[in-house]
Design a protein around this motif. Structure first.
Motif, PDB file in Angstrom:
ATOM      1  N   LEU A 391       0.847  -1.203   0.000  1.00  0.00           N
ATOM      2  CA  LEU A 391       0.000   0.000   0.000  1.00  0.00           C
ATOM      3  C   LEU A 391       0.875   1.243   0.000  1.00  0.00           C
ATOM      4  N   GLN A 392       2.010   1.164   0.733  1.00  0.00           N
ATOM      5  CA  GLN A 392       2.933   2.310   0.778  1.00  0.00           C
ATOM      6  C   GLN A 392       3.428   2.642  -0.632  1.00  0.00           C
ATOM      7  N   GLU A 393       3.801   1.601  -1.373  1.00  0.00           N
ATOM      8  CA  GLU A 393       4.288   1.798  -2.748  1.00  0.00           C
ATOM      9  C   GLU A 393       3.185   2.412  -3.609  1.00  0.00           C
ATOM     10  N   LYS A 394       1.945   1.932  -3.419  1.00  0.00           N
ATOM     11  CA  LYS A 394       0.827   2.458  -4.211  1.00  0.00           C
ATOM     12  C   LYS A 394       0.598   3.944  -3.896  1.00  0.00           C
ATOM     13  N   LYS A 395       0.701   4.270  -2.619  1.00  0.00           N
ATOM     14  CA  LYS A 395       0.498   5.676  -2.216  1.00  0.00           C
ATOM     15  C   LYS A 395       1.574   6.557  -2.837  1.00  0.00           C
ATOM     16  N   GLU A 396       2.805   6.052  -2.867  1.00  0.00           N
ATOM     17  CA  GLU A 396       3.903   6.852  -3.451  1.00  0.00           C
ATOM     18  C   GLU A 396       3.668   7.037  -4.950  1.00  0.00           C
ATOM     19  N   ARG A 397       3.186   5.985  -5.618  1.00  0.00           N
ATOM     20  CA  ARG A 397       2.922   6.116  -7.047  1.00  0.00           C
ATOM     21  C   ARG A 397       1.795   7.134  -7.285  1.00  0.00           C
TER      22      ARG A 397
END
Ligand code: SF4
Length: 484
Positions: A391-397
């Motif tokens: 989810l962290q990666e998705k938020k950064e994207r």
């Protein structure tokens, strides 16, 4: 639970080529008792989500007013509260569940308060069951296929003091002649179809709104004529996928034909949404390019810029086909503005696949865009896909994408500075009461100062400043008139 009718996932999936849409005319016929059931009672309808839900909300208000209920602006003064819900993403659902918790206090203060839930959340089998079991505060539940049953369902609650839970999962009918209270007096949504058969793997709509079914052209034209006769300046033709209009009717008419015929009626501004790139024809582009009263604004959902992801989404077009369509539109429709929808973090989306989306954004430099992190919807194939993206990666994207999108919408709006645009006046600006607001033909929000402008006027505004999400300007109509 036995007397409750809850949605059925299997039923909701049924599609058949032999299906013929039933057209039900004037389905709301009130009994003498139903006509007075709402006398002395106030109602409040809270609508979430898309234009189709807004249109359903207007019909729900129309039915309640025929039953004698009166609308109130303040939910605390209502005797009947209906939450007209959206199920497109988890956060839309969380909002409603939060609201139901909040409404318990109202119910304690007013035990005769009726609380209802309708719309797409009610059509989701697991969610509907959860609401009925976990939220006893809910007295009324109906879906997208049986809004016309509202009088009988309310009668059961008010007269028999019983919960009314009735949600039908079916391919769906077309209802003509439903009562309605329009939310605006100068611009209106006109449904041309309902449901969707595309079954994009992440989308809940085909299960909540049924089989793709078009209204007869004569009924659409009749409604548009009535709106024009009533002084409306803008009509937006709506559907989950308007480009597929007429295909199910097999009567030889399509969306490009309908666009031209509605434009022929003489409406000042004609818009449409939502389009699917797969069904976007050259005939449609020609109609938009050649008709002064069809607005040069197109919402063209991309979702992803990577072919592998598009395939797993079931979008039925490739990145190249999307860009080719984009090029054909911007080369033939002058001054066109294009907006889009993008999903980041689709299951197992790689960094490179995300960058493919960024490169389409860099190419199209959209005027506006709606971007979301993938939200798994129960009963959809994508919800069962393996997903190794945090989810962290998705938020950064999402943050990276929004940064890029914001730059381009600001760049596009900056290009408007110094130019004069036609603006349909909507009213007082939401952010400053001394300022008015409205939209250009390109669906750009403009806040402007004016001595004379009134709601519903189409005026000339010179843009003084372009910002990320809106424009500032001044009314130059009088000067323009003097010079003409
Ligand atoms: S076209 Fe796809 S995303 Fe749009 S409503 Fe239909 S299934 Fe959903």
């Amino acid at each position: 639970m036995s007397e409750f009718r809850l949605p059925d996932e299997k039923q909701a999936r049924i599609r058949s080529s032999s299906f013929r849409t039933e057209i039900v005319r004037d389905p709301v016929v009130l009994s003498e008792e139903q006509k007075i059931l709402g006398n002395g009672l106030n109602y409040f309808v809270s609508t979430y989500g898309c234009q189709a839900n807004v249109r359903d909300g207007e019909v729900i208000c129309g039915i309640l007013e025929q039953m004698g209920f009166k609308a109130v602006e303040d939910m605390a003064l209502a005797d009947l509260i209906i939450l007209n819900t959206c199920a497109i993403r988890e956060n839309a659902e969380n909002k409603v569940v939060g609201e139901l918790g909040f409404l318990q206090a109202y119910k304690r203060r007013n035990p005769r308060l009726i609380i209802g839930v309708c719309g797409c959340m009610a059509q989701e089998p697991q969610m509907a069951r959860r609401i009925v079991e976990k939220h006893p505060v809910v007295d009324l539940m109906f879906g997208t296929h049986n809004i016309h049953r509202l009088p009988a369902l309310l009668q059961n609650i008010i007269v028999n003091d019983q919960r009314s839970i009735e949600v039908l999962s079916q391919q769906g009918s077309i209802f003509e002649g439903m009562p309605t209270i329009r939310s605006s007096r100068h611009k209106a949504f006109v449904n041309i179809m309902d449901g969707c058969d595309k079954f994009c793997t992440y989308c809940i709509v085909p299960y909540t709104r049924g089989q793709q079914r078009s209204r007869l052209k004569e009924d659409v034209l009749k409604e548009c004529r009535q709106l024009i006769d009533a002084g409306y300046k803008e009509i937006t033709l709506i559907g989950q996928n308007v480009n597929a209009y007429g295909k199910d009717l097999k009567m030889g008419y399509d969306f490009a034909g309908l666009l031209n015929e509605v434009a022929d009626l003489g409406i000042a501004r004609l818009r449409f949404t939502t389009s699917h790139p797969w069904d976007f024809t050259d005939e449609m582009i020609n109609a938009i390019a050649s008709r002064e009263n069809i607005m040069p604004f197109i919402h063209l959902p991309l979702q992803s810029g990577n072919d592998e992801i598009l395939k797993r989404m079931g979008r039925r077009y490739t990145r190249e086909q999307y860009l080719d369509l984009y090029d054909r539109i911007v080369s033939r429709v002058s001054d066109v503005a294009v907006s889009t929808d993008i999903i980041v973090g689709f299951p197992n989306e790689t960094r490179q696949q995300f960058e493919d989306t960024l490169s389409v954004v860099d190419y199209c430099k959209y005027d506006n865009a709606y971007s979301f992190i993938f939200s798994p919807r129960e009963s959809t194939p994508a919800a069962r896909m393996e997903d190794n993206v945090s989810l962290q990666e998705k938020k950064e994207r999402l943050a990276e994408l929004n940064g890029r999108l914001g730059e381009y919408s600001k760049m596009r709006n900056k290009q408007c500075e110094g130019k004069v645009y036609d603006v349909l006046v909507d009213g007082v600006s939401k952010t400053d009461s001394s300022v008015m607001s409205g939209y250009t033909r390109q669906q750009k929000l403009v806040n402007f100062r004016s001595e004379k402008a009134r709601v519903g006027d189409i005026i000339n505004v010179r843009i003084t400043e372009g910002m990320k999400n809106s424009l500032n300007g001044i009314d130059v109509s009088e000067k323009r008139a003097e010079n003409e």
